[in-house]
Design a protein around this motif. Sequence first.
Motif, PDB file in Angstrom:
ATOM      1  N   UNK A 130       9.043  21.420   8.637  1.00 29.66           N
ATOM      2  CA  UNK A 130       7.690  20.829   8.603  1.00 29.66           C
ATOM      3  C   UNK A 130       7.434  20.025   7.335  1.00 29.66           C
ATOM      4  N   UNK A 131       6.460  19.114   7.442  1.00 32.22           N
ATOM      5  CA  UNK A 131       5.971  18.296   6.340  1.00 32.22           C
ATOM      6  C   UNK A 131       7.089  17.532   5.632  1.00 32.22           C
ATOM      7  N   UNK A 132       7.785  16.658   6.320  1.00 36.72           N
ATOM      8  CA  UNK A 132       8.815  15.840   5.663  1.00 36.72           C
ATOM      9  C   UNK A 132       8.182  14.841   4.695  1.00 36.72           C
ATOM     10  N   UNK A 133       8.899  14.544   3.614  1.00 37.97           N
ATOM     11  CA  UNK A 133       8.367  13.651   2.581  1.00 37.97           C
ATOM     12  C   UNK A 133       9.107  12.326   2.509  1.00 37.97           C
ATOM     13  N   UNK A 134      10.078  12.109   3.387  1.00 35.96           N
ATOM     14  CA  UNK A 134      10.887  10.887   3.353  1.00 35.96           C
ATOM     15  C   UNK A 134      10.932  10.264   4.741  1.00 35.96           C
ATOM     16  N   UNK A 135      11.326   8.986   4.781  1.00 38.35           N
ATOM     17  CA  UNK A 135      11.447   8.271   6.056  1.00 38.35           C
ATOM     18  C   UNK A 135      12.696   7.410   6.029  1.00 38.35           C
ATOM     19  N   UNK A 136      13.334   7.307   7.198  1.00 39.64           N
ATOM     20  CA  UNK A 136      14.421   6.349   7.391  1.00 39.64           C
ATOM     21  C   UNK A 136      13.817   5.135   8.080  1.00 39.64           C
ATOM     22  N   UNK A 137      13.745   3.998   7.374  1.00 36.79           N
ATOM     23  CA  UNK A 137      13.000   2.849   7.886  1.00 36.79           C
ATOM     24  C   UNK A 137      13.669   2.273   9.118  1.00 36.79           C
ATOM     25  N   UNK A 138      14.980   2.047   9.075  1.00 37.20           N
ATOM     26  CA  UNK A 138      15.633   1.425  10.227  1.00 37.20           C
ATOM     27  C   UNK A 138      15.811   2.394  11.390  1.00 37.20           C
TER      28      UNK A 138
ATOM     29  N   UNK B 156      18.196   3.513   5.799  1.00 32.89           N
ATOM     30  CA  UNK B 156      17.427   2.976   4.668  1.00 32.89           C
ATOM     31  C   UNK B 156      16.295   3.956   4.361  1.00 32.89           C
ATOM     32  N   UNK B 157      16.421   4.686   3.225  1.00 31.22           N
ATOM     33  CA  UNK B 157      15.526   5.788   2.886  1.00 31.22           C
ATOM     34  C   UNK B 157      14.405   5.307   1.970  1.00 31.22           C
ATOM     35  N   UNK B 158      13.155   5.771   2.261  1.00 32.14           N
ATOM     36  CA  UNK B 158      12.015   5.521   1.373  1.00 32.14           C
ATOM     37  C   UNK B 158      11.144   6.772   1.323  1.00 32.14           C
ATOM     38  N   UNK B 159      10.517   6.978   0.171  1.00 26.58           N
ATOM     39  CA  UNK B 159       9.612   8.114   0.010  1.00 26.58           C
ATOM     40  C   UNK B 159       8.272   7.807   0.661  1.00 26.58           C
ATOM     41  N   UNK B 160       7.735   8.770   1.424  1.00 27.15           N
ATOM     42  CA  UNK B 160       6.443   8.578   2.065  1.00 27.15           C
ATOM     43  C   UNK B 160       5.290   8.655   1.077  1.00 27.15           C
TER      44      UNK B 160
ATOM     45  N   UNK C 193       5.140   0.588   0.017  1.00 24.38           N
ATOM     46  CA  UNK C 193       5.336   0.187   1.400  1.00 24.38           C
ATOM     47  C   UNK C 193       4.499  -1.046   1.727  1.00 24.38           C
ATOM     48  N   UNK C 194       5.004  -1.867   2.630  1.00 23.65           N
ATOM     49  CA  UNK C 194       4.163  -2.840   3.326  1.00 23.65           C
ATOM     50  C   UNK C 194       3.423  -2.100   4.434  1.00 23.65           C
ATOM     51  N   UNK C 195       2.162  -2.428   4.628  1.00 22.48           N
ATOM     52  CA  UNK C 195       1.378  -1.720   5.651  1.00 22.48           C
ATOM     53  C   UNK C 195       1.997  -1.889   7.034  1.00 22.48           C
ATOM     54  N   UNK C 196       2.568  -3.069   7.326  1.00 27.32           N
ATOM     55  CA  UNK C 196       3.203  -3.285   8.631  1.00 27.32           C
ATOM     56  C   UNK C 196       4.440  -2.408   8.796  1.00 27.32           C
TER      57      UNK C 196
ATOM     58  N   UNK D 191       0.849  -1.195   0.000  1.00 29.10           N
ATOM     59  CA  UNK D 191       0.000   0.000   0.000  1.00 29.10           C
ATOM     60  C   UNK D 191       0.874   1.230   0.000  1.00 29.10           C
ATOM     61  N   UNK D 192       0.344   2.295  -0.557  1.00 30.20           N
ATOM     62  CA  UNK D 192       1.050   3.575  -0.531  1.00 30.20           C
ATOM     63  C   UNK D 192       0.516   4.402   0.630  1.00 30.20           C
ATOM     64  N   UNK D 193       1.429   5.088   1.363  1.00 30.15           N
ATOM     65  CA  UNK D 193       0.990   5.839   2.532  1.00 30.15           C
ATOM     66  C   UNK D 193       0.120   7.024   2.170  1.00 30.15           C
ATOM     67  N   UNK D 194      -0.783   7.369   3.059  1.00 34.21           N
ATOM     68  CA  UNK D 194      -1.653   8.523   2.886  1.00 34.21           C
ATOM     69  C   UNK D 194      -1.171   9.671   3.770  1.00 34.21           C
ATOM     70  N   UNK D 195      -1.503  10.884   3.372  1.00 35.10           N
ATOM     71  CA  UNK D 195      -1.127  12.053   4.162  1.00 35.10           C
ATOM     72  C   UNK D 195      -1.915  12.077   5.474  1.00 35.10           C
TER      73      UNK D 195
END
Length: 666
Positions: free
Chosen positions: A19-27, A49-53, A58-61, A2-6
Amino acid sequence: MARPKHRASVDVCADCSCPEPAWASVNRAILLCDECCSIHRSLGRHVSYIKSLTKGVWSSNTLNMVRTLNDNGANSIWEHSLLDPSNSKFSRRKPQPKDPLHPVKADFIKAKHQELKFILRSCKEEFCSEEELSRQLHSSVRTGNFETSLRLLAQGANPNYFYKEKGTMPLHVAARANQALQVELLIANGGNPSMLDSNGQTPAEAAKLAGHLDLYDRLVECMYEVTDRLTYFLCNKKPDHKNGEHLIIPEWSATLERNFEARNKLQMLPNHLLEELASDVYDEVDRRETDAIWLSSASLPERCIVPFLPIHPQLSSTRNQGRQKLARFTPKEFATLIIDILTEAGHRHAMANSAPLPDPAVSALRKEQLRKHGSQMSDDEPLYDSVASDDDYAALATDGISDEKALAPMAKGLPSVVEVLKKQLMLSESTTRDLRDEIKRLHITLEQLTQENRELKGAIQAQSKLQAPQERINGHIGEHDPELEPVLDIKPPSTPTRGGQRPASMYETREGLRKPPSFMNQAKREVEGLPRPCTTQGLWECGAANLPPSEEVNKRTEQVTRRIQELWMAMQNPTHREAFVPCAERIRVAVAELATIFPQNPVDDNIRCALRQLHGNTGRLQAECTALQRCTSDVEHMDRCLQQVRSSAYDIAKATKLLVTQFHVS
């Protein structure tokens, strides 16, 4: 997937509070803005480990794990010392959104995430070893204390720690307790979902036996994460693991031109090397996908330059170079490599009839090793109630009774194990035959060189007896020692040595001798059709020059790369033009130091061409930086000069890369 929602609430960047970051570090379980994300990407996936929000898949988990930890203050784990008012050693100020990216934000991010300077460190009185931290993690993952588990991982706990007394690993404990987010956290930080416990079960099997079928499905996906990601990169589809489909080879792959020699080499790789290659290609796929998202969404895409995979300090220099060369593959070449890997992985998976990619023989032995040290103790029992029982001592006493019992777990998969061992035996025998042939060739060469050496000594002695020169040496009259007679007409090599010329080898044809018998013997051999003997001088003429060691070349090329990166960082703010000329001078010095370790006139044309390009582009870069510094108010002229500086720096980097590549190829 699934793709994340705002979200309705406003998030902030964990490193600069933008404010309003668009990326996440998974680990790291934190959110990041574009600027801070660019620094994280340059550190490598082994650090962050970088991924775009918004555009990442993404996996939902996984997304739930990152969101939950971020909302519950995961960032305070990485900034513990900065938030502690009683700690006077750290008075460092956290960057603000308007602070410059270089060096303020970049230095802070490297200290925070690469060097881990601000995490909680145990004092000497409360010092915990890695094993103690891993045992605490083993207990923590059965609960919902995600922050505790993340803190233990940050302090050095091993996500794959095997608890001998209990016979399990943290992933098995979290799977039995149905802690899905703990499972995601462990896997994001290096947990291996294919490891076996003392009962020979994977975490997925442990979850299934406990009745947690959703978690079982998710763990099966994680076991095939590498091949699934490679497949999705090619055709935007993933196998249906629930229905027993574990691999997809695109139909259009049959139309690609296949390199059968490279494919045969891939088939001959041992399982662990194939795993390493698949892992490196997985990282390159992630880099290319993230680059595509970055260029399409980032506000300042030029701030993030990740042309190839960053250096991984725990890997060898050879493997790091191979990882970086993956960036040179064209899309068609890269797709062919991925298809070859998927085909070989599917073949070995079908042959092993077990988990993907691991060697079945190694898995069986690992299973037996875990069975020996394990007991039937439940993971739900507290640590302080663990007492050794008679059964435990009985199990330890019977460890070495019979080799037949030790091999019992291998009986179930015996045919596949035998096939793998046969293939490895054939490889070993082939290598042994090649080495024996090489030894025979070396013996023949040694005999030829020894014979020529004897002929040279005989010629020297014969000439000395005929001439019998008399000279005064140190006040005495005596004969020349023929062994000390200088050879005056041997041309010195391009690389100077001590004494001004290359010392002659004892096995080398001496050109300074008059009418040496070896030359007559050579002519006689050519007339009779015999092979010409291999001499050291012949090898020297054929290009076996005294090239510098690989480690020295890597060290000096990395120095050139760092100097180019300094210039590129200085160019982010064109108003500071006074820094361009010093940067260009440092690049010139680094290039000169690199060129000094090579001969002045290398035999290899590619190396000579690369060195010529380095010197030419370095001079052009200095001239363009000087011209740029003299620019005053002409904006258009300044832009042209900036473009020329960028072009010169890029040509230097390209020539350096060409030099390293051709050096290793030669």
